[in-house]
Each structure stands twice: as structure tokens, then as C-alpha cells.
Design a protein around this motif. Structure first.
Motif, mmCIF file in Angstrom:
data_model
loop_
_atom_site.group_PDB
_atom_site.id
_atom_site.type_symbol
_atom_site.label_atom_id
_atom_site.label_comp_id
_atom_site.label_asym_id
_atom_site.label_seq_id
_atom_site.Cartn_x
_atom_site.Cartn_y
_atom_site.Cartn_z
ATOM 1 N N GLU A 157 0.712 -1.255 0.100
ATOM 2 C CA GLU A 157 0.014 0.096 -0.067
ATOM 3 C C GLU A 157 0.836 1.410 -0.041
ATOM 4 O OE1 GLU A 157 -2.767 -0.067 3.191
ATOM 5 O OE2 GLU A 157 -3.678 -1.844 2.649
ATOM 6 N N GLY A 158 0.339 2.101 -0.758
ATOM 7 C CA GLY A 158 1.161 3.487 -0.784
ATOM 8 C C GLY A 158 2.363 3.529 -1.910
ATOM 9 N N THR A 159 2.731 2.285 -2.366
ATOM 10 C CA THR A 159 3.768 2.432 -3.515
ATOM 11 C C THR A 159 3.171 2.557 -4.960
ATOM 12 O OG1 THR A 159 5.208 0.951 -2.028
ATOM 13 C CG2 THR A 159 5.700 0.972 -4.245
ATOM 14 N N GLU A 160 3.534 3.703 -5.463
ATOM 15 C CA GLU A 160 3.154 3.840 -6.642
ATOM 16 C C GLU A 160 3.672 3.085 -7.677
ATOM 17 O OE1 GLU A 160 2.243 7.787 -9.654
ATOM 18 O OE2 GLU A 160 3.455 7.885 -7.813
ATOM 19 N N ARG A 161 2.758 2.470 -8.766
ATOM 20 C CA ARG A 161 3.017 1.572 -9.736
ATOM 21 C C ARG A 161 3.456 0.100 -9.477
ATOM 22 N NH1 ARG A 161 7.967 4.727 -13.190
ATOM 23 N NH2 ARG A 161 9.084 4.129 -11.131
ATOM 24 N N TYR A 162 3.449 -0.246 -8.151
ATOM 25 C CA TYR A 162 3.496 -1.779 -7.619
ATOM 26 C C TYR A 162 2.411 -2.550 -8.099
ATOM 27 C CZ TYR A 162 5.368 -5.364 -4.553
ATOM 28 O OH TYR A 162 5.560 -6.665 -4.170
ATOM 29 N N CYS A 163 2.681 -3.590 -8.985
ATOM 30 C CA CYS A 163 1.600 -4.328 -9.590
ATOM 31 C C CYS A 163 1.053 -5.392 -8.397
ATOM 32 C CB CYS A 163 2.215 -5.289 -10.722
ATOM 33 S SG CYS A 163 2.872 -4.180 -12.216
ATOM 34 N N ASP A 164 -0.253 -5.191 -8.194
ATOM 35 C CA ASP A 164 -1.045 -5.599 -7.326
ATOM 36 C C ASP A 164 -1.409 -6.900 -7.672
ATOM 37 O OD1 ASP A 164 -2.455 -6.248 -4.917
ATOM 38 O OD2 ASP A 164 -3.426 -4.365 -4.758
#
Length: 541
Positions: A249-256
Motif C-alpha cells: 500500500e502507498g507504493t505507486e506503480r507496484y503491480c498488485d
């Protein structure tokens, strides 16, 4: 990082542990704080690993006044945590997890603090489901847990009993990368890069914005979301294990991976100066989006390189065969088929004009084909060889169109500017051929084309021939001229017979050389086109 006092808690595969003191100079391997005493100031060390979690306890002296760089614990300090693999002799390697403290700590007072994301090293948990992907010599398997997915794969499948694999990486300094993408195109992709450079393995989290070298997903944390990572390269065989956190959470662009499904892309390439280089055509993409949370077996296919190959073959045939032949006809073969005239023009002229007009038409077609392959975008400057190839190519196309236009507006033979036109026309034509040859050499060395030594070897052979051919013709003509000069000592009738005989002999020799040129030039062109067509065979078993 930099100018830091480091306590390193180490544990080997044999459960032997050490707690030692290092000094961090920056983004480099950390030497010992004091070589003569690797545990200076440390007492009662203990290290334990349970369920993937490493815990460490120790006591340290507050200060050592006579030891430079020893951190005085009567002062306040930030704490930085790192986690990584051990190298030979339990040496430190580049860490895979780094967590900065949120504030400076006063160790002389009672207080409690945490890292910014204390749960990154939470227990992995039980395996819920498993899956695998295999295609074209690449493989990746995974085990799904509540918060992590454990990945294992590389070039050639699973690790065999003798620790070797079916496929080999190109060089000891190489990488294999696993990308997660919303579509089958490059761009907006999370990429796990497993690489070895100077025998040092690293696993990093990158992000691709398009057809450029990807950068770190988070520049100040190259291994974000990755733990328990290993890379093996034995005799050129590359394999990688890593555990990836599903979401942060809160990490931009991290593929979920908890919420979304992704296409899987796998590539390989070389490493230079610790930077990954542009991969070749060995790109494998899953046939469908993969849900890594369910049981399943998936397959894929190679990225379509048909357009790039078509571009190369069209340009090679147009310039290495048609243009070289057109120039030679205009320069040395005006005597061919003198009785064949069209609109009062000699055969050689029509053949020359047809070949030289055909080349830019083919060039424009090939240009549109490669633009379509690049999704109507220009080559990125970061791909230096490909970018240089594109510049030479577009200049060549422009100059060839000017050359054709000059041919249609050429002045009459008696015009005063005809000699100047002839010089400019010849210079432009030869310049086009030179630009084409340079562009072809650059094209052969584009890593994506994967042509290797065979490609440039064939091109060198063609180059030598087009240099040797005019030299041979000039030698024959000069020899004939010398023979004609010596014949002037004979009577006029004998001189005329001798001159006609010499001229006929030269024409016969030149005709044989022209046939040789057609065979040799076309042979080299066909061979090069075959090499281009079969280039992808390198990725097969």
C-alpha cells in the motif's frame, strides 16, 4: 547510505552464524570497521532464522574513542535495516531489502520505534495454490501464500540433479527478467530482474515505461517487495528464486497480485557495467492474463518479429543487390544490348533507372513496416545502435528520393550544366550506397536482430566483392588501353583490327564479371536474408 557504522548479523547454510562490524562507505561493498577486530564492541551475539524470519541480538559498547568511524551511542542516530544474501566466506553482497528508520533514536533513553513498513518481513505462511508457465525454453513456477508469492524459474526450466539447465545464457554477465503487464506490449510493466555481474548475483524490482531500458520501480529501494532471492549461473545456465510481496500500500506503480491478473513476459540479455542491456528477440509472452492466486498451468509464445525481419530483408535486397547492380551497369556496361532501345534510350539506361527507382520505393515500404512494428514511434536514443541505424536509414531514404528526382529533371547532353549534373548525380548515388552499407552494418549489430557473427561475416564478404569488382574492371580496361597504344606502331588497318579485337575481349571479360556479380551479390543477399529468417532459432533447445 554512506558513512555508516554497520552491525551485520550473518548465518550460513550450515547454521553457523557471525555478528560483525562493518563500515558503509556508500553504495559499495562494506569493508570491516576494523580489520584486526571484526567484532569490535560486540558481545553476546545470537542469530536465528525461523519460518523465513531472521532475528539477531547482541550487546555493544557505547563508544570506542580511539577507533575512527565507531558510532558513539551517547549521540542520536537513525537506524537503517537491510537484508540480503551472503557471498563467498560469508561476505556481504548487495542487500535486497532496505528500511530506513522514521526518526533519530536516543539509545540512552527508554523508547520504542519501528521501521516505515515493519510488516515486510512478516511470516510467509502456508501455500494456498501453485502454478507454472513453460514456453520456448523459459519457465516460471510459483507458490501462492496469503501475502507473498514464491517464484522459481529461468532459462531452461527446473534445476536438475547436477545443478545444470537445458538452456544457456549468452554470457557470464547476463540476466533473465520476469515482467507483469496489463497487455502484450511493453510499457507500464513491473519487472523482476535477476542478474549476475562480475560473479555477484542481484535481484531487483524494475519498472518499464515502454521500449526503453527500465529503471527501478522505486529508485531509493531497488529491491522493494522482494525477499529470499537467489540467482544461480553455472556454466552459463541462469536460474532465479525470489519471494514477491503481493501488494504494498502507498507504493505507486507496484503491480498488485492480490487484485489483478497480468500477462507474463520473460526476456534474457547481457549485463554491462552492472546495467542490463537491450534484450534480443527472445521475448516470451503468456497467451493469456495469469491469475497467480489459483492453480493452473500456462503457456505462451515468442514476440512476433515478422515486421522487423521483413524490413531488414526488403532493405537488403533493394540496396545490396539492386542499387549495387544499377550503379555498376551505368558505370561499366553501356555496351550491353545496343540494339535494344526504348523511346530512343539504350537498354543500360532503362535497367539503371528501373533499379534505382525500385530502391527508394522498397525503402519507403520497409520504413512503414518497421514504424508499424514500433507502434508508430521513433527508436529511443537509449538504444544507441538501433537509433544510429534509424538516422542513417532516414537520411538514406531522403537522399535516394532526391536522386530519383534529379534523374527525371536531368538536362540535355548539350546543356552547359550537364557535366556538373553528372558529377552531382554520381556523387549522390555513391553516397546513397555508402549510407545503405553503414545502415546495414548497424542493423546487423542491433541486439534484437540476434544475427551474431554469421550476419556481419556475410556482409563483410559482400563489401569485399563490391570493392574488388570495379578494381578488376579498371585493371582490364587499363590493360586494354595500354595494348591499344602499343598497336599504333602498326599500319592503320592492322590498328583498327587490333582495337576491335581488344574492345571485344574487354567486353567479354566484363560480361563474365557482371554475371559473377549477379551470382555473388544475390548469393550474399539471399544468405543474409536466410540468417535473418532463422535468427530466432538461437532460443530453441
Amino acid at each position: 547510505m554512506g558513512d555508516d557504522d554497520v552491525i551485520a548479523c550473518k548465518i550460513g547454510t550450515n547454521q553457523i552464524y557471525k555478528v560483525e562490524r562493518h563500515y558503509n562507505q556508500g553504495k559499495l561493498t562494506s569493508p570491516y570497521l576494523l580489520d584486526s577486530n571484526k567484532q569490535i564492541g560486540i558481545t553476546e551475539p545470537k542469530v536465528n532464522v525461523s519460518n523465513g524470519m531472521l532475528t539477531c541480538s547482541f550487546m555493544i559498547e557505547k563508544n570506542y574513542p580511539n577507533v575512527t568511524k565507531y558510532s558513539d551511542l551517547t549521540n542520536k542516530w537513525y537506524i537503517l535495516f537491510a537484508f540480503g544474501d551472503l557471498g563467498p566466506s560469508m561476505s556481504l553482497t548487495r542487500h535486497s531489502i532496505k528500511k530506513p528508520g522514521i526518526k533519530q533514536i536516543n539509545f540512552t533513553q527508554t523508547e520504542q520505534t519501528t521501521t516505515t513498513r515493519a510488516n515486510d518481513l512478516e511470516p510467509i505462511g502456508d501455500v494456498i495454490s501453485t502454478g507454472s508457465f513453460n514456453s520456448n525454453g523459459y519457465s516460471l513456477s510459483w507458490k501462492n501464500t496469503e501475502n507473498y508469492i514464491i517464484f522459481s524459474g529461468g532459462i531452461g526450466g527446473t534445476l536438475s540433479k547436477n545443478n545444470k539447465f537445458k538452456r544457456q545464457a549468452n554470457s557470464p554477465d547476463s540476466y533473465v527478467a520476469f515482467g507483469l503487464s496489463d497487455d502484450k506490449k511493453m510499457g507500464n510493466d513491473c519487472i523482476i530482474v535477476c542478474k549476475i555481474f562480475n560473479n555477484i548475483p542481484t535481484v531487483e524490482h524494475h519498472y518499464s515505461t515502454g521500449k526503453t531500458t527500465p529503471g527501478y520501480l522505486k529508485p531509493d529501494e531497488p529491491t522493494i517487495g522482494i525477499r529470499d532471492a537467489t540467482v544461480i549461473n553455472e556454466n552459463g545456465n541462469l536460474f532465479c528464486n525470489y519471494t514477491r510481496k503481493k501488494t504494498i500500500e502507498g507504493t505507486e506503480r507496484y503491480c498488485d497480485l492480490k487484485k489483478n491478473n497480468y500477462y507474463l513476459q520473460i526476456v534474457k540479455g547481457s549485463v554491462s557495467n552492472n546495467d542490463i542491456q537491450n534484450h534480443g528477440q527472445s521475448v516470451v509472452i503468456s497467451d493469456e492474463q495469469i491469475d497467480f492466486k489459483i492453480n493452473g498451468t500456462f503457456s505462451g509464445s515468442k514476440r512476433d518479429s515478422t515486421k522487423a525481419k521483413a524490413h531488414a530483408c526488403i532493405m537488403i535486397f533493394a540496396w545490396l543487390f539492386c542499387v549495387s547492380t544499377g550503379i555498376i551497369l551505368a558505370r561499366y556496361y553501356k555496351y550491353i544490348l545496343p540494339s535494344v532501345k526504348i523511346q530512343k534510350m539504350m537498354f543500360w539506361f532503362h535497367a539503371h533507372r528501373a533499379l534505382m527507382i525500385f530502391a527508394p520505393i522498397c525503402s519507403i515500404a520497409a520504413f512503414l513496416v518497421i514504424l508499424a512494428d514500433l507502434e508508430w514511434k521513433w527508436v529511443e536514443k537509449i538504444n544507441k545502435v538501433a537509433f544510429a541505424h534509424s538516422i542513417f536509414g532516414i537520411v538514406l531514404i531522403g537522399l535516394s528520393l532526391i536522386q530519383v528526382l534529379m534523374g527525371f529533371i536531368r538536362p540535355n547532353k548539350d546543356a552547359k550544366i550537364r557535366p556538373l549534373f553528372n558529377v552531382v548525380h554520381r556523387f549522390t548515388g555513391v553516397s546513397c550506397l555508402v549510407l545503405a552499407v553503414v545502415a546495414c552494418y548497424l542493423g546487423v549489430f542491433i541486439e534484437r536482430m540476434n544475427l551474431g557473427n554469421d550476419g556481419w561475416g556475410i556482409l563483410v564478404g559482400w563489401t569485399l566483392w563490391v570493392i574488388i569488382l570495379p578494381l578488376l574492371i579498371e585493371i582490364v580496361q587499363i590493360s586494354c588501353f595500354k595494348s591499344k597504344s602499343e598497336s599504333y606502331e602498326l599500319k592503320d588497318e592492322q590498328t583498327e583490327i587490333k582495337s576491335k579485337t581488344n574492345t571485344k575481349l574487354v567486353e567479354n571479360i566484363k560480361t563474365v564479371l557482371l554475371i559473377l556479380h549477379l551470382v555473388i551479390a544475390l548469393g550474399h543477399v539471399i544468405a543474409l536474408m536466410v540468417i535473418i529468417g532463422l535468427a530466432e532459432a538461437e532460443t530453441e533447445n
